[in-house]
Design a protein around this motif. Structure first.
Motif, PDB file in Angstrom:
ATOM      1  N   GLY A   1      20.968  52.968  49.580  1.00  0.00           N
ATOM      2  CA  GLY A   1      21.844  53.735  48.703  1.00  0.00           C
ATOM      3  C   GLY A   1      23.253  53.172  48.565  1.00  0.00           C
ATOM      4  N   MET A   2      23.509  51.999  49.146  1.00  0.00           N
ATOM      5  CA  MET A   2      24.852  51.409  49.003  1.00  0.00           C
ATOM      6  C   MET A   2      25.189  51.227  47.528  1.00  0.00           C
ATOM      7  N   GLU A   3      26.474  51.321  47.220  1.00  0.00           N
ATOM      8  CA  GLU A   3      26.942  51.152  45.841  1.00  0.00           C
ATOM      9  C   GLU A   3      28.058  50.127  45.792  1.00  0.00           C
ATOM     10  N   LEU A   4      27.932  49.185  44.868  1.00  0.00           N
ATOM     11  CA  LEU A   4      29.010  48.243  44.573  1.00  0.00           C
ATOM     12  C   LEU A   4      29.835  48.898  43.476  1.00  0.00           C
ATOM     13  N   LYS A   5      31.119  49.164  43.768  1.00  0.00           N
ATOM     14  CA  LYS A   5      31.944  49.949  42.849  1.00  0.00           C
ATOM     15  C   LYS A   5      33.302  49.293  42.633  1.00  0.00           C
ATOM     16  N   GLU A   6      33.911  49.687  41.550  1.00  0.00           N
ATOM     17  CA  GLU A   6      35.324  49.414  41.295  1.00  0.00           C
ATOM     18  C   GLU A   6      35.723  47.953  41.422  1.00  0.00           C
ATOM     19  N   ALA A   7      34.934  47.060  40.860  1.00  0.00           N
ATOM     20  CA  ALA A   7      35.372  45.665  40.790  1.00  0.00           C
ATOM     21  C   ALA A   7      36.498  45.612  39.762  1.00  0.00           C
ATOM     22  N   ARG A   8      37.653  45.082  40.186  1.00  0.00           N
ATOM     23  CA  ARG A   8      38.798  45.067  39.273  1.00  0.00           C
ATOM     24  C   ARG A   8      39.780  43.975  39.647  1.00  0.00           C
ATOM     25  N   LEU A   9      40.530  43.554  38.642  1.00  0.00           N
ATOM     26  CA  LEU A   9      41.599  42.588  38.854  1.00  0.00           C
ATOM     27  C   LEU A   9      42.812  43.327  39.390  1.00  0.00           C
ATOM     28  N   LEU A  10      43.340  42.860  40.517  1.00  0.00           N
ATOM     29  CA  LEU A  10      44.530  43.475  41.103  1.00  0.00           C
ATOM     30  C   LEU A  10      45.810  42.831  40.594  1.00  0.00           C
ATOM     31  N   LYS A  11      45.781  41.507  40.440  1.00  0.00           N
ATOM     32  CA  LYS A  11      46.950  40.808  39.908  1.00  0.00           C
ATOM     33  C   LYS A  11      46.585  39.386  39.551  1.00  0.00           C
ATOM     34  N   LYS A  12      47.389  38.837  38.687  1.00  0.00           N
ATOM     35  CA  LYS A  12      47.243  37.433  38.325  1.00  0.00           C
ATOM     36  C   LYS A  12      48.609  36.894  37.976  1.00  0.00           C
ATOM     37  N   SER A  13      48.775  35.581  38.177  1.00  0.00           N
ATOM     38  CA  SER A  13      50.031  34.937  37.815  1.00  0.00           C
ATOM     39  C   SER A  13      49.737  33.561  37.256  1.00  0.00           C
ATOM     40  N   GLY A  14      50.712  33.064  36.500  1.00  0.00           N
ATOM     41  CA  GLY A  14      50.592  31.733  35.901  1.00  0.00           C
ATOM     42  C   GLY A  14      50.129  31.797  34.462  1.00  0.00           C
ATOM     43  N   GLY A  15      50.385  30.718  33.770  1.00  0.00           N
ATOM     44  CA  GLY A  15      49.929  30.605  32.394  1.00  0.00           C
ATOM     45  C   GLY A  15      50.862  31.235  31.387  1.00  0.00           C
ATOM     46  N   LYS A  16      50.495  31.086  30.128  1.00  0.00           N
ATOM     47  CA  LYS A  16      51.310  31.553  29.009  1.00  0.00           C
ATOM     48  C   LYS A  16      51.503  33.064  29.009  1.00  0.00           C
ATOM     49  N   SER A  17      50.460  33.800  29.412  1.00  0.00           N
ATOM     50  CA  SER A  17      50.570  35.264  29.374  1.00  0.00           C
ATOM     51  C   SER A  17      51.344  35.819  30.562  1.00  0.00           C
ATOM     52  N   GLY A  18      51.661  34.992  31.539  1.00  0.00           N
ATOM     53  CA  GLY A  18      52.516  35.435  32.649  1.00  0.00           C
ATOM     54  C   GLY A  18      51.782  36.270  33.670  1.00  0.00           C
ATOM     55  N   ASP A  19      52.547  37.078  34.374  1.00  0.00           N
ATOM     56  CA  ASP A  19      52.008  37.864  35.480  1.00  0.00           C
ATOM     57  C   ASP A  19      51.389  39.157  34.970  1.00  0.00           C
ATOM     58  N   TYR A  20      50.416  39.633  35.739  1.00  0.00           N
ATOM     59  CA  TYR A  20      49.747  40.905  35.447  1.00  0.00           C
ATOM     60  C   TYR A  20      49.494  41.625  36.761  1.00  0.00           C
ATOM     61  N   SER A  21      49.760  42.895  36.772  1.00  0.00           N
ATOM     62  CA  SER A  21      49.282  43.777  37.818  1.00  0.00           C
ATOM     63  C   SER A  21      49.200  45.172  37.214  1.00  0.00           C
ATOM     64  N   PRO A  22      48.148  45.913  37.521  1.00  0.00           N
ATOM     65  CA  PRO A  22      48.019  47.247  36.920  1.00  0.00           C
ATOM     66  C   PRO A  22      49.138  48.152  37.408  1.00  0.00           C
ATOM     67  N   LYS A  23      49.474  49.077  36.587  1.00  0.00           N
ATOM     68  CA  LYS A  23      50.553  50.010  36.921  1.00  0.00           C
ATOM     69  C   LYS A  23      50.103  51.036  37.910  1.00  0.00           C
TER      70      LYS A  23
END
Length: 157
Positions: free
Chosen positions: A135-157
Motif C-alpha cells: 500500500g505504499m504511495e509515491l506522492k508529491e513529486a515536485r520541484l523545490l528550486k532551480k537556479s541558472g539560465g535565462k529564466s533565472g531562479d525559481y522556488s515555490p512561494k
C-alpha cells in the motif's frame, strides 16, 4: 505564458534548439514523498529489510536515473551531469522524503533530472519493500528550486 517550444510549425514534437543559449551553472532540487506503514519506515531506517540497505540502493538508483533522464523523457537534452546527490529524511511515522539535487554547466536546466532522480529513488524503495507493504504511495513529486539560465531562479512561494 511563453509559447510551448516543444512543438514545431507543424505542431509536431521537436527537441528545443539550445544552440544559441549561454552555458551557465544550473542547479535543481526536487523531492518526492513515500507514504508507508510505520513498521515499514522503521525497518528501512533500522536496516532490517530482507533485500538489503533500501536507502543505499535508492541513492544509487536516483543517481543513475538523473544520468539517464534524456533516455526516458523524449524531449530532454542529454546533459553532462556534474553532480547528482540524494538525501532522505522522515517524519518519524509514515513519510519518507527523498530530496534530489542535480548540477550541470550547460545550455539547459536539470529540473527533469532532479525530478526523475527523486521519483526513481521512490520507486526503488517501493520495489524493495513491496513484499511487506503493497500500500505504499509515491506522492508529491515536485520541484523545490532551480537556479541558472535565462529564466533565472525559481522556488515555490
Amino acid at each position: 505564458m511563453d509559447r510551448l517550444t516543444h512543438f514545431n510549425a507543424e505542431k509536431r514534437a521537436q527537441m528545443v534548439d539550445v544552440t544559441e543559449k549561454d552555458e551557465t551553472k544550473r542547479v535543481a532540487v526536487a523531492e518526492a514523498k513515500m507514504l508507508m506503514q510505520p513498521e515499514t519506515l522503521s525497518r528501512i531506517k533500522d536496516g532490517k529489510v530482507a533485500k538489503g540497505d533500501v536507502l543505499a540502493v535508492a541513492q544509487v538508483a536516483g543517481i543513475m536515473a538523473a544520468k539517464k533522464t534524456s533516455e526516458l523523457i523524449p524531449m530532454c537534452h542529454p546533459l553532462l551531469t556534474s553532480k547528482a546527490d540524494l538525501s532522505f529524511s522522515d517524519d518519524g511515522d509514515r513519510t519518507l522524503t527523498i530530496t534530489a539535487t542535480v548540477v550541470t554547466v550547460g545550455k539547459t536546466g536539470v529540473e527533469m533530472e532532479a525530478l526523475t532522480a527523486a521519483t526513481i529513488a521512490g520507486l526503488t524503495v517501493y520495489d524493495m519493500c513491496k513484499a511487506m507493504d503493497r500500500g505504499m504511495e509515491l506522492k508529491e513529486a515536485r520541484l523545490l528550486k532551480k537556479s541558472g539560465g535565462k529564466s533565472g531562479d525559481y522556488s515555490p512561494k
